[in-house]
Design an enzyme around this catalytic site. Structure first.
Site, short mmCIF file in Angstrom:
data_model
loop_
_atom_site.label_atom_id
_atom_site.label_comp_id
_atom_site.label_asym_id
_atom_site.label_seq_id
_atom_site.Cartn_x
_atom_site.Cartn_y
_atom_site.Cartn_z
N ASP A 188 -6.03 7.24 -5.26
CA ASP A 188 -6.33 8.65 -4.95
C ASP A 188 -7.13 8.73 -3.64
O ASP A 188 -6.80 9.51 -2.73
CB ASP A 188 -7.14 9.22 -6.13
CG ASP A 188 -7.18 10.74 -6.16
OD1 ASP A 188 -6.54 11.37 -5.32
OD2 ASP A 188 -7.87 11.28 -7.06
N ASN A 211 -7.13 12.69 -11.08
CA ASN A 211 -7.90 13.04 -12.27
C ASN A 211 -7.67 14.51 -12.59
O ASN A 211 -7.18 15.27 -11.74
CB ASN A 211 -9.39 12.73 -12.09
CG ASN A 211 -9.93 13.35 -10.82
OD1 ASN A 211 -9.99 14.57 -10.67
ND2 ASN A 211 -10.29 12.50 -9.85
N ASP A 267 0.87 -1.17 0.00
CA ASP A 267 0.00 0.00 0.00
C ASP A 267 0.91 1.22 0.00
O ASP A 267 1.68 1.42 0.94
CB ASP A 267 -0.86 -0.06 1.27
CG ASP A 267 -1.73 1.16 1.46
OD1 ASP A 267 -1.54 2.19 0.77
OD2 ASP A 267 -2.61 1.10 2.35
N GLY A 282 -9.83 4.37 -5.64
CA GLY A 282 -8.52 3.77 -5.89
C GLY A 282 -7.44 4.37 -5.01
O GLY A 282 -7.66 4.71 -3.84
N1 AR6 Z 1 -1.35 1.61 -3.04
C1 AR6 Z 1 -0.83 1.32 -4.23
N2 AR6 Z 1 -1.58 1.09 -5.33
C2 AR6 Z 1 -2.92 1.16 -5.19
C3 AR6 Z 1 -3.56 1.47 -3.97
C4 AR6 Z 1 -2.71 1.71 -2.84
N3 AR6 Z 1 -3.20 2.01 -1.65
N4 AR6 Z 1 -4.90 1.46 -4.18
C5 AR6 Z 1 -5.11 1.14 -5.47
N5 AR6 Z 1 -3.92 0.95 -6.09
P1 AR6 Z 1 -6.61 3.74 -9.76
P2 AR6 Z 1 -6.28 5.18 -12.34
C6 AR6 Z 1 -3.63 0.59 -7.49
O1 AR6 Z 1 -7.96 3.30 -10.14
O2 AR6 Z 1 -6.54 3.93 -13.09
C7 AR6 Z 1 -9.52 7.64 -9.16
O3 AR6 Z 1 -10.88 7.74 -8.88
C8 AR6 Z 1 -4.72 -0.07 -8.29
O4 AR6 Z 1 -4.77 -1.46 -8.00
O5 AR6 Z 1 -6.36 4.21 -8.38
O6 AR6 Z 1 -5.13 6.04 -12.73
C9 AR6 Z 1 -8.91 9.00 -9.51
O7 AR6 Z 1 -9.52 10.04 -8.79
C10 AR6 Z 1 -4.24 0.19 -9.71
O8 AR6 Z 1 -3.29 -0.79 -10.12
O9 AR6 Z 1 -6.08 4.95 -10.74
C11 AR6 Z 1 -9.16 9.10 -10.98
O10 AR6 Z 1 -10.45 9.60 -11.24
C12 AR6 Z 1 -3.51 1.52 -9.60
O11 AR6 Z 1 -3.37 1.78 -8.20
C13 AR6 Z 1 -9.04 7.68 -11.46
O12 AR6 Z 1 -9.35 6.86 -10.33
C14 AR6 Z 1 -4.23 2.68 -10.25
O13 AR6 Z 1 -5.64 2.52 -10.10
C15 AR6 Z 1 -7.63 7.35 -11.90
O14 AR6 Z 1 -7.63 6.04 -12.41
#
Ligand code: AR6
Length: 187
Positions: free
Chosen positions: A41, A31, A17, A39
């Site tokens: 964020d 975003n 994490d 996620g």
């Molecule tokens: N630590 C590390 N990686 C993580 C964690 C964590 N705590 N939590 C999730 N991931 P995403 P995107 C991974 O969806 O695709 C948001 O709503 C996850 O498994 O977080 O760039 C923003 O506000 C995945 O592999 O980001 C934007 O609107 C990776 O982080 C949108 O999502 C990225 O997944 C961005 O989408």
């Protein structure tokens, strides 16, 4: 393998994490509206506390906009870091809409901002591979190649670590790192 040496510098991958691992700069997958979300964020704003969103609002205004492929900086609130770099990756639209260039640009801009701040260590999530739907194998290649290129140039960064949340994403990054190492060894 989980590390690649680039001269004195190190490109590493680990599972975990990102909010729990100390670094000078933590990169967020944000975003364009910089309004938070799910996620990583969501996890970063939860763990960092309200100071991060307050700073985004204050510095970049109510109608803030960060273009895809770019990034902005705030403090890190309660996170074990000095800065959060909010990077905006592309939404996957099939690969013909400039996604690889935009993803590379998000990583490159983050590295340049971190180096401008004097950061020595930086952590990244796998930007765009969650909600934004970027295929993990391709995203891993772009991510690692872009950060490796930055580490091979002039920078304050000494160690860049990808923190992968799932076993699948870790394995994809492990394959891509092995390929990258084989490519650089072969000249
Ligand atoms: N630590 C590390 N990686 C993580 C964690 C964590 N705590 N939590 C999730 N991931 P995403 P995107 C991974 O969806 O695709 C948001 O709503 C996850 O498994 O977080 O760039 C923003 O506000 C995945 O592999 O980001 C934007 O609107 C990776 O982080 C949108 O999502 C990225 O997944 C961005 O989408």
């Amino acid at each position: 393998m989980d590390e690649l040496r680039i001269g004195e510098r190190v490109l590493a991958i680990t599972r975990g994490d990102i909010t729990r691992i100390p670094a000078d700069a933590i990169v967020n997958a944000a975003n364009s509206a910089l309004v938070g979300g799910g996620g990583v964020d969501g996890a970063i704003h939860r763990a960092g506390g309200p100071a991060i969103m307050a700073e985004l609002r204050e510095r970049y205004g109510p109608h803030r906009h960060c273009p895809t492929g770019s990034a902005v900086v705030t403090g890190a609130g309660n996170l074990p870091a000095r800065w959060v770099i909010h990077a905006v990756g592309p939404i996957w639209r099939g690969g013909g809409a400039g996604e690889p260039e935009l993803l590379a640009s998000a990583y490159r801009t983050s590295c340049e901002l971190a180096s401008g701040l004097g950061a020595r260590t930086i952590t990244f999530p796998a930007i765009s591979t969650g909600v934004y739907g970027y295929p993990i194998e391709e995203a891993a290649r772009v991510a690692l190649a872009t950060v490796r290129e930055h580490l091979a140039g002039e920078t304050t960064l000494e160690r860049a670590t990808f923190v992968l949340f799932s076993a699948d994403s870790y394995e994809a990054f492990e394959r891509a790192l092995t390929e990258l190492a084989a490519g650089s060894a072969g000249g």
